[in-house]
Design a protein around this motif. Structure first.
Motif, PDB file in Angstrom:
ATOM      1  N   VAL A 152       0.855  -1.192   0.000  1.00 25.45           N
ATOM      2  CA  VAL A 152       0.000   0.000   0.000  1.00 25.45           C
ATOM      3  C   VAL A 152       0.887   1.237   0.000  1.00 25.45           C
ATOM      4  O   VAL A 152       2.057   1.183   0.393  1.00 25.45           O
ATOM      5  CB  VAL A 152      -0.957   0.008   1.209  1.00 25.45           C
ATOM      6  CG1 VAL A 152      -1.961  -1.125   1.113  1.00 25.45           C
ATOM      7  CG2 VAL A 152      -0.169  -0.094   2.517  1.00 25.45           C
ATOM      8  N   SER A 153       0.330   2.355  -0.415  1.00 28.98           N
ATOM      9  CA  SER A 153       1.153   3.551  -0.612  1.00 28.98           C
ATOM     10  C   SER A 153       1.080   4.551   0.531  1.00 28.98           C
ATOM     11  O   SER A 153       1.955   5.412   0.653  1.00 28.98           O
ATOM     12  CB  SER A 153       0.739   4.254  -1.910  1.00 28.98           C
ATOM     13  OG  SER A 153      -0.628   4.635  -1.852  1.00 28.98           O
ATOM     14  N   GLU A 154       0.064   4.455   1.401  1.00 28.26           N
ATOM     15  CA  GLU A 154      -0.113   5.499   2.415  1.00 28.26           C
ATOM     16  C   GLU A 154      -0.188   4.956   3.832  1.00 28.26           C
ATOM     17  O   GLU A 154      -0.748   5.576   4.723  1.00 28.26           O
ATOM     18  CB  GLU A 154      -1.387   6.296   2.106  1.00 28.26           C
ATOM     19  CG  GLU A 154      -1.354   6.983   0.743  1.00 28.26           C
ATOM     20  CD  GLU A 154      -2.671   7.647   0.390  1.00 28.26           C
ATOM     21  OE1 GLU A 154      -3.532   7.742   1.289  1.00 28.26           O
ATOM     22  OE2 GLU A 154      -2.829   8.076  -0.756  1.00 28.26           O
ATOM     23  N   LEU A 155       0.395   3.802   4.067  1.00 32.31           N
ATOM     24  CA  LEU A 155       0.315   3.172   5.393  1.00 32.31           C
ATOM     25  C   LEU A 155       1.183   3.893   6.414  1.00 32.31           C
ATOM     26  O   LEU A 155       2.383   4.035   6.244  1.00 32.31           O
ATOM     27  CB  LEU A 155       0.756   1.713   5.299  1.00 32.31           C
ATOM     28  CG  LEU A 155       0.710   0.914   6.598  1.00 32.31           C
ATOM     29  CD1 LEU A 155      -0.715   0.814   7.113  1.00 32.31           C
ATOM     30  CD2 LEU A 155       1.291  -0.475   6.397  1.00 32.31           C
ATOM     31  N   THR A 156       0.550   4.367   7.481  1.00 34.94           N
ATOM     32  CA  THR A 156       1.262   4.967   8.617  1.00 34.94           C
ATOM     33  C   THR A 156       0.592   4.485   9.890  1.00 34.94           C
ATOM     34  O   THR A 156      -0.499   3.891   9.867  1.00 34.94           O
ATOM     35  CB  THR A 156       1.203   6.509   8.589  1.00 34.94           C
ATOM     36  OG1 THR A 156      -0.130   6.935   8.878  1.00 34.94           O
ATOM     37  CG2 THR A 156       1.646   7.057   7.247  1.00 34.94           C
ATOM     38  N   ASN A 159      -3.054   5.998  10.207  1.00 38.99           N
ATOM     39  CA  ASN A 159      -4.238   5.656   9.407  1.00 38.99           C
ATOM     40  C   ASN A 159      -4.475   4.158   9.321  1.00 38.99           C
ATOM     41  O   ASN A 159      -5.308   3.702   8.557  1.00 38.99           O
ATOM     42  CB  ASN A 159      -4.145   6.271   8.000  1.00 38.99           C
ATOM     43  CG  ASN A 159      -3.029   5.666   7.160  1.00 38.99           C
ATOM     44  OD1 ASN A 159      -2.508   4.593   7.452  1.00 38.99           O
ATOM     45  ND2 ASN A 159      -2.661   6.364   6.098  1.00 38.99           N
ATOM     46  N   TYR A 175      -0.503  -6.221   5.238  1.00 38.82           N
ATOM     47  CA  TYR A 175      -0.248  -4.965   4.541  1.00 38.82           C
ATOM     48  C   TYR A 175       1.212  -4.571   4.748  1.00 38.82           C
ATOM     49  O   TYR A 175       1.789  -4.794   5.814  1.00 38.82           O
ATOM     50  CB  TYR A 175      -1.136  -3.848   5.101  1.00 38.82           C
ATOM     51  CG  TYR A 175      -2.565  -3.894   4.646  1.00 38.82           C
ATOM     52  CD1 TYR A 175      -2.885  -3.902   3.293  1.00 38.82           C
ATOM     53  CD2 TYR A 175      -3.613  -3.896   5.569  1.00 38.82           C
ATOM     54  CE1 TYR A 175      -4.211  -3.929   2.871  1.00 38.82           C
ATOM     55  CE2 TYR A 175      -4.935  -3.913   5.168  1.00 38.82           C
ATOM     56  CZ  TYR A 175      -5.233  -3.925   3.812  1.00 38.82           C
ATOM     57  OH  TYR A 175      -6.546  -3.950   3.402  1.00 38.82           O
ATOM     58  N   ILE A 177       4.312  -1.435   3.530  1.00 33.98           N
ATOM     59  CA  ILE A 177       4.734  -0.278   2.738  1.00 33.98           C
ATOM     60  C   ILE A 177       5.684  -0.762   1.642  1.00 33.98           C
ATOM     61  O   ILE A 177       6.229  -1.862   1.735  1.00 33.98           O
ATOM     62  CB  ILE A 177       5.433   0.777   3.619  1.00 33.98           C
ATOM     63  CG1 ILE A 177       6.640   0.158   4.344  1.00 33.98           C
ATOM     64  CG2 ILE A 177       4.464   1.373   4.607  1.00 33.98           C
ATOM     65  CD1 ILE A 177       7.435   1.151   5.161  1.00 33.98           C
ATOM     66  N   THR A 178       5.880   0.041   0.629  1.00 39.73           N
ATOM     67  CA  THR A 178       6.703  -0.387  -0.501  1.00 39.73           C
ATOM     68  C   THR A 178       8.184  -0.409  -0.167  1.00 39.73           C
ATOM     69  O   THR A 178       8.953  -1.146  -0.786  1.00 39.73           O
ATOM     70  CB  THR A 178       6.490   0.539  -1.712  1.00 39.73           C
ATOM     71  OG1 THR A 178       6.793   1.888  -1.321  1.00 39.73           O
ATOM     72  CG2 THR A 178       5.062   0.468  -2.208  1.00 39.73           C
ATOM     73  N   ARG A 210      -7.862  -2.036   1.674  1.00 39.55           N
ATOM     74  CA  ARG A 210      -7.484  -0.615   1.684  1.00 39.55           C
ATOM     75  C   ARG A 210      -7.468  -0.077   0.254  1.00 39.55           C
ATOM     76  O   ARG A 210      -6.971  -0.729  -0.659  1.00 39.55           O
ATOM     77  CB  ARG A 210      -6.090  -0.436   2.302  1.00 39.55           C
ATOM     78  CG  ARG A 210      -6.057  -0.528   3.816  1.00 39.55           C
ATOM     79  CD  ARG A 210      -4.628  -0.364   4.308  1.00 39.55           C
ATOM     80  NE  ARG A 210      -4.070   0.930   3.965  1.00 39.55           N
ATOM     81  CZ  ARG A 210      -3.928   1.946   4.827  1.00 39.55           C
ATOM     82  NH1 ARG A 210      -4.297   1.793   6.092  1.00 39.55           N
ATOM     83  NH2 ARG A 210      -3.405   3.091   4.446  1.00 39.55           N
ATOM     84  N   ASP A 212      -5.748   2.250  -0.973  1.00 36.58           N
ATOM     85  CA  ASP A 212      -4.443   2.677  -1.485  1.00 36.58           C
ATOM     86  C   ASP A 212      -3.559   1.486  -1.844  1.00 36.58           C
ATOM     87  O   ASP A 212      -2.350   1.657  -2.051  1.00 36.58           O
ATOM     88  CB  ASP A 212      -3.733   3.591  -0.481  1.00 36.58           C
ATOM     89  CG  ASP A 212      -3.423   2.887   0.835  1.00 36.58           C
ATOM     90  OD1 ASP A 212      -4.181   1.977   1.214  1.00 36.58           O
ATOM     91  OD2 ASP A 212      -2.433   3.252   1.495  1.00 36.58           O
TER      92      ASP A 212
END
Length: 221
Positions: A152-156, A159, A175, A177-178, A210, A212
């Motif tokens: 996913v591109s917006e995992l923090t 969120n 999930y 991050i890249t 998700r 994103d």
């Protein structure tokens, strides 16, 4: 006076060159694996070599490889986890990161260990290095271990919510991050994960994933 300055400069350059050579001669490969407190491998962990400020990332199985010397310090950081600073004084350094004190309902990111998942062990092989950018190779290797990932591109940590955690549990997926992987690699990898989900769960996952997830819109067309 001028001669003294030249001699001083020559001495400093020689000293710097000796230090650089000494560092190069003492460099070695440091490797290891990063997991959470449940022994679940963490992919995309940022590994910073403090001396050079170069950054590296762990692969899908939590493994990393880096060139360092004993005097170096490695800094391991990951979304939702407490960072760790460790001296590079061993050839193999395995790291366990623990989560920050986030409340799940406040969006805290809590990695999970899926039921019936095999413990992932082993080091990075020469074949792995040669196929580091081969999405199909990485996917097939992970699938054999019953590990399925969605980039996913917006995992923090802010969120990642209860629904995301439930999705991971329900569909036995993780999930991620890249990290240092390219968007093209992530799209190819995700496409194979999406096909796996379709084969195993039909289309039930499509409304809960998700938004994103990289390449999702293209896949659902």
């Amino acid at each position: 006076m001028r001669q003294n300055i030249i001699l001083c400069l020559f001495f400093l350059v020689s000293l710097f060159s000796f230090a650089q050579q000494n560092y190069s001669e003492n460099e070695r490969i440091v490797h290891g694996k990063v997991t959470d407190s449940t022994n679940f491998p963490l992919s995309g962990v940022n590994v910073l070599l403090k001396r050079t400020q170069k950054t590296y990332n762990t692969d899908l199985e939590g493994n990393y490889t880096i060139r360092a010397v004993t005097a170096d310090t490695l800094i391991f950081s990951y979304v939702g986890m407490k960072s760790q600073k460790i001296k590079a004084d061993k050839n193999e350094i395995n790291v366990v990161l623990v989560k920050e004190n986030y409340n799940l309902h406040d969006g805290g990111y809590i990695p999970i260990k899926l039921k019936n998942r095999e413990e992932i062990t082993g080091r990075v092989t020469l074949k792995d290095i040669k196929n580091a950018n081969n999405a199909r190779y990485i996917f097939n290797k992970s699938a054999k271990k019953n590990v399925f990932v969605i980039y996913v591109s917006e995992l923090t940590s802010y969120n990642f919510n209860t629904e995301d955690l439930e999705f991971q549990k329900k569909f036995k997926i993780k999930y991620s991050i890249t990290g240092s992987d390219s968007i093209e690699f992530s799209k190819k990898y995700n496409k194979m994960t999406f096909r796996y989900l379709n084969n195993k769960f039909k289309k039930s996952w499509q409304t809960e994933i998700r938004k994103d997830a990289i390449g999702l819109d293209e896949f659902l067309k």
